[in-house]
Design a protein around this motif. Structure first.
Motif, PDB file in Angstrom:
ATOM      1  N   PHE A 217       0.825  -1.211   0.000  1.00  0.00           N
ATOM      2  CA  PHE A 217       0.000   0.000   0.000  1.00  0.00           C
ATOM      3  C   PHE A 217       0.857   1.257   0.000  1.00  0.00           C
ATOM      4  O   PHE A 217       0.547   2.229  -0.688  1.00  0.00           O
ATOM      5  CB  PHE A 217      -0.912   0.011   1.226  1.00  0.00           C
ATOM      6  CG  PHE A 217      -1.660   1.306   1.402  1.00  0.00           C
ATOM      7  CD1 PHE A 217      -2.707   1.647   0.577  1.00  0.00           C
ATOM      8  CD2 PHE A 217      -1.277   2.208   2.391  1.00  0.00           C
ATOM      9  CE1 PHE A 217      -3.385   2.849   0.721  1.00  0.00           C
ATOM     10  CE2 PHE A 217      -1.945   3.404   2.552  1.00  0.00           C
ATOM     11  CZ  PHE A 217      -3.010   3.726   1.713  1.00  0.00           C
ATOM     12  N   GLU A 218       1.937   1.248   0.771  1.00  0.00           N
ATOM     13  CA  GLU A 218       2.804   2.421   0.836  1.00  0.00           C
ATOM     14  C   GLU A 218       3.394   2.750  -0.519  1.00  0.00           C
ATOM     15  O   GLU A 218       3.615   3.921  -0.852  1.00  0.00           O
ATOM     16  CB  GLU A 218       3.911   2.185   1.860  1.00  0.00           C
ATOM     17  CG  GLU A 218       3.401   2.204   3.301  1.00  0.00           C
ATOM     18  CD  GLU A 218       4.447   1.741   4.286  1.00  0.00           C
ATOM     19  OE1 GLU A 218       5.569   1.379   3.842  1.00  0.00           O
ATOM     20  OE2 GLU A 218       4.155   1.727   5.508  1.00  0.00           O
ATOM     21  N   VAL A 219       3.642   1.727  -1.331  1.00  0.00           N
ATOM     22  CA  VAL A 219       4.141   1.958  -2.687  1.00  0.00           C
ATOM     23  C   VAL A 219       3.056   2.588  -3.548  1.00  0.00           C
ATOM     24  O   VAL A 219       3.318   3.469  -4.369  1.00  0.00           O
ATOM     25  CB  VAL A 219       4.623   0.640  -3.321  1.00  0.00           C
ATOM     26  CG1 VAL A 219       4.993   0.847  -4.792  1.00  0.00           C
ATOM     27  CG2 VAL A 219       5.817   0.091  -2.542  1.00  0.00           C
ATOM     28  N   ALA A 220       1.820   2.142  -3.345  1.00  0.00           N
ATOM     29  CA  ALA A 220       0.703   2.612  -4.177  1.00  0.00           C
ATOM     30  C   ALA A 220       0.048   3.866  -3.627  1.00  0.00           C
ATOM     31  O   ALA A 220      -0.739   4.507  -4.327  1.00  0.00           O
ATOM     32  CB  ALA A 220      -0.346   1.512  -4.305  1.00  0.00           C
ATOM     33  N   GLU A 221       0.369   4.237  -2.400  1.00  0.00           N
ATOM     34  CA  GLU A 221      -0.344   5.323  -1.713  1.00  0.00           C
ATOM     35  C   GLU A 221      -0.286   6.642  -2.472  1.00  0.00           C
ATOM     36  O   GLU A 221      -1.259   7.394  -2.530  1.00  0.00           O
ATOM     37  CB  GLU A 221       0.251   5.502  -0.311  1.00  0.00           C
ATOM     38  CG  GLU A 221      -0.453   6.553   0.524  1.00  0.00           C
ATOM     39  CD  GLU A 221       0.154   6.672   1.921  1.00  0.00           C
ATOM     40  OE1 GLU A 221      -0.336   7.514   2.691  1.00  0.00           O
ATOM     41  OE2 GLU A 221       1.103   5.931   2.220  1.00  0.00           O
ATOM     42  N   ASP A 222       0.853   6.940  -3.082  1.00  0.00           N
ATOM     43  CA  ASP A 222       1.024   8.219  -3.761  1.00  0.00           C
ATOM     44  C   ASP A 222       0.186   8.341  -5.029  1.00  0.00           C
ATOM     45  O   ASP A 222       0.097   9.419  -5.606  1.00  0.00           O
ATOM     46  CB  ASP A 222       2.509   8.435  -4.107  1.00  0.00           C
ATOM     47  CG  ASP A 222       3.365   8.634  -2.856  1.00  0.00           C
ATOM     48  OD1 ASP A 222       2.798   9.040  -1.825  1.00  0.00           O
ATOM     49  OD2 ASP A 222       4.573   8.365  -2.920  1.00  0.00           O
ATOM     50  N   HIS A 223      -0.393   7.246  -5.478  1.00  0.00           N
ATOM     51  CA  HIS A 223      -1.191   7.291  -6.703  1.00  0.00           C
ATOM     52  C   HIS A 223      -2.607   7.806  -6.451  1.00  0.00           C
ATOM     53  O   HIS A 223      -3.337   8.063  -7.401  1.00  0.00           O
ATOM     54  CB  HIS A 223      -1.250   5.894  -7.341  1.00  0.00           C
ATOM     55  CG  HIS A 223       0.093   5.353  -7.712  1.00  0.00           C
ATOM     56  ND1 HIS A 223       1.003   6.043  -8.476  1.00  0.00           N
ATOM     57  CD2 HIS A 223       0.689   4.179  -7.408  1.00  0.00           C
ATOM     58  CE1 HIS A 223       2.091   5.326  -8.634  1.00  0.00           C
ATOM     59  NE2 HIS A 223       1.938   4.182  -7.984  1.00  0.00           N
ATOM     60  N   PHE A 224      -2.978   7.935  -5.175  1.00  0.00           N
ATOM     61  CA  PHE A 224      -4.292   8.479  -4.818  1.00  0.00           C
ATOM     62  C   PHE A 224      -5.422   7.754  -5.536  1.00  0.00           C
ATOM     63  O   PHE A 224      -6.294   8.361  -6.139  1.00  0.00           O
ATOM     64  CB  PHE A 224      -4.343   9.979  -5.135  1.00  0.00           C
ATOM     65  CG  PHE A 224      -3.330  10.772  -4.378  1.00  0.00           C
ATOM     66  CD1 PHE A 224      -3.510  11.066  -3.035  1.00  0.00           C
ATOM     67  CD2 PHE A 224      -2.165  11.203  -4.986  1.00  0.00           C
ATOM     68  CE1 PHE A 224      -2.569  11.776  -2.316  1.00  0.00           C
ATOM     69  CE2 PHE A 224      -1.213  11.923  -4.278  1.00  0.00           C
ATOM     70  CZ  PHE A 224      -1.405  12.212  -2.935  1.00  0.00           C
ATOM     71  N   CYS A 225      -5.365   6.433  -5.466  1.00  0.00           N
ATOM     72  CA  CYS A 225      -6.373   5.598  -6.133  1.00  0.00           C
ATOM     73  C   CYS A 225      -7.323   5.019  -5.094  1.00  0.00           C
ATOM     74  O   CYS A 225      -6.882   4.438  -4.098  1.00  0.00           O
ATOM     75  CB  CYS A 225      -5.690   4.479  -6.912  1.00  0.00           C
ATOM     76  SG  CYS A 225      -6.822   3.233  -7.538  1.00  0.00           S
ATOM     77  N   VAL A 226      -8.614   5.157  -5.319  1.00  0.00           N
ATOM     78  CA  VAL A 226      -9.604   4.657  -4.376  1.00  0.00           C
ATOM     79  C   VAL A 226      -9.506   3.144  -4.210  1.00  0.00           C
ATOM     80  O   VAL A 226      -9.761   2.603  -3.125  1.00  0.00           O
ATOM     81  CB  VAL A 226     -11.028   5.061  -4.825  1.00  0.00           C
ATOM     82  CG1 VAL A 226     -11.389   4.415  -6.158  1.00  0.00           C
ATOM     83  CG2 VAL A 226     -12.054   4.706  -3.753  1.00  0.00           C
ATOM     84  N   MET A 227      -9.077   2.439  -5.260  1.00  0.00           N
ATOM     85  CA  MET A 227      -8.976   0.986  -5.183  1.00  0.00           C
ATOM     86  C   MET A 227      -7.951   0.547  -4.146  1.00  0.00           C
ATOM     87  O   MET A 227      -8.197  -0.363  -3.346  1.00  0.00           O
ATOM     88  CB  MET A 227      -8.620   0.407  -6.564  1.00  0.00           C
ATOM     89  CG  MET A 227      -9.693   0.568  -7.612  1.00  0.00           C
ATOM     90  SD  MET A 227      -9.122   0.040  -9.254  1.00  0.00           S
ATOM     91  CE  MET A 227      -8.790  -1.688  -8.965  1.00  0.00           C
ATOM     92  N   SER A 228      -6.783   1.183  -4.152  1.00  0.00           N
ATOM     93  CA  SER A 228      -5.725   0.813  -3.211  1.00  0.00           C
ATOM     94  C   SER A 228      -6.122   1.149  -1.777  1.00  0.00           C
ATOM     95  O   SER A 228      -5.901   0.358  -0.852  1.00  0.00           O
ATOM     96  CB  SER A 228      -4.419   1.522  -3.588  1.00  0.00           C
ATOM     97  OG  SER A 228      -3.981   1.131  -4.862  1.00  0.00           O
TER      98      SER A 228
END
Length: 301
Positions: A217-228
């Motif tokens: 999640f920390e890797v994906a967090e910056d993408h601001f995606c509701v799915m993650s």
């Protein structure tokens, strides 16, 4: 259909339109092999026949095949008898109804019959459709085996491939397979995919590795995606960390990311199991009044 076929046989030189009409008639009357036989004859006319003119009808043929009333050995023989150039045509997106219609209405076994008959196993979309069909029928182990076979055959996975394979590995609780897919995702640069990122979080969570889920999640967090964000909130909630799930939801709101109905299912469940009654009412009003989401039975934990 007997009368229709008699009229058709009396046409001196039947064209595409008349064959197409006969094909649709067979398909709608669930005369599966007959419909496919008509298409095979049409395809045998050669490249001068524009198959995109009958793509809708071919979709109906495939849909008709699904109820399993036809002998599938006959179907497979008809499919294998199609000219080789037809399978080259199948490489185009317009031809995907051959496979895409099958999982939704008939099942993965039918999709595999068609897949085995196809001369385009190097096309990623055909693999993806069959793997998704297995997942749709809860045949998760077979989906994982297909993914591994695809990789061994030298077909490069895309984001859909990775997301579905991660979903399958999560359902069979295979941390080892999920971790190996994760390594491949990093190498191929698909971590930026929202679907892959959320699937990674869910996979690690279901396999009991919440720490790995948090790292993903920390890797994906910056993408601001509701799915993650939703995947992480759900992971915390399902692993008994209701308060942390609520904190994660608050952080999501601070980032300005609008929750969806699945997000609210998880956070409302977290409030319910953590005894946060007032907080739950606040989120329920937020869902209905601000985000205009109509409550379903899932929103009443």
């Amino acid at each position: 259909m007997a009368a229709s076929r008699k009229v058709f046989d009396e046409i001196p030189c039947p064209g595409v339109a008349s064959r197409n009409a006969l094909l649709v008639g067979y398909a709608r009357n669930k005369m599966h092999v007959e419909a496919l036989s008509v298409f095979r004859k049409l395809a045998g006319k050669g490249r001068e026949v524009l198959l995109d003119q009958v793509s809708v009808s071919s979709t109906q043929v495939c849909s008709a095949l699904a109820p399993r009333q036809a002998p599938w050995t006959s179907v497979a023989r008809c499919m294998r008898a199609l000219p080789r150039w037809v399978w080259s045509w199948v490489r185009s997106m317009s031809a995907m109804p051959f496979l895409t219609c099958t999982p939704g209405v008939g099942g993965s076994r039918e999709a595999l019959v068609l897949f085995d008959a196809m001369d385009c196993r190097d096309v990623i979309i055909t693999w993806n459709v069959v793997i998704c069909a297995c997942i749709h029928e809860s045949r998760f182990k077979e989906a994982c085996i297909l993914f591994q076979s695809m990789v061994r055959d030298g077909v490069l996975p895309d984001d859909v491939s990775y997301a579905t394979a991660l979903q399958a590995s999560a359902c069979i609780l295979s941390w080892a397979l999920g971790a190996s897919i994760h390594a491949s995702v990093i190498k191929t640069g698909f971590l930026d995919s929202d679907g892959v990122a959320s699937s990674l979080i869910t996979m690690y969570s279901k396999c009991g590795s919440l720490g790995d889920a948090l790292q993903a999640f920390e890797v994906a967090e910056d993408h601001f995606c509701v799915m993650s964000w939703t995947a992480m909130i759900t992971a915390l909630q399902q692993n008994g960390h209701g308060l942390q799930a609520v904190d994660m939801f608050e952080k999501m709101l601070e980032h300005g990311i609008p929750p969806d109905h699945i997000t609210f299912v998880s956070v409302l469940s977290s409030c319910s199991h953590s005894g946060l009654v007032e907080q739950g009412r606040k989120y329920f009003n937020l869902m209905t009044q601000v985000h205009k989401i109509t409550p379903s039975t899932e929103h009443y934990p």
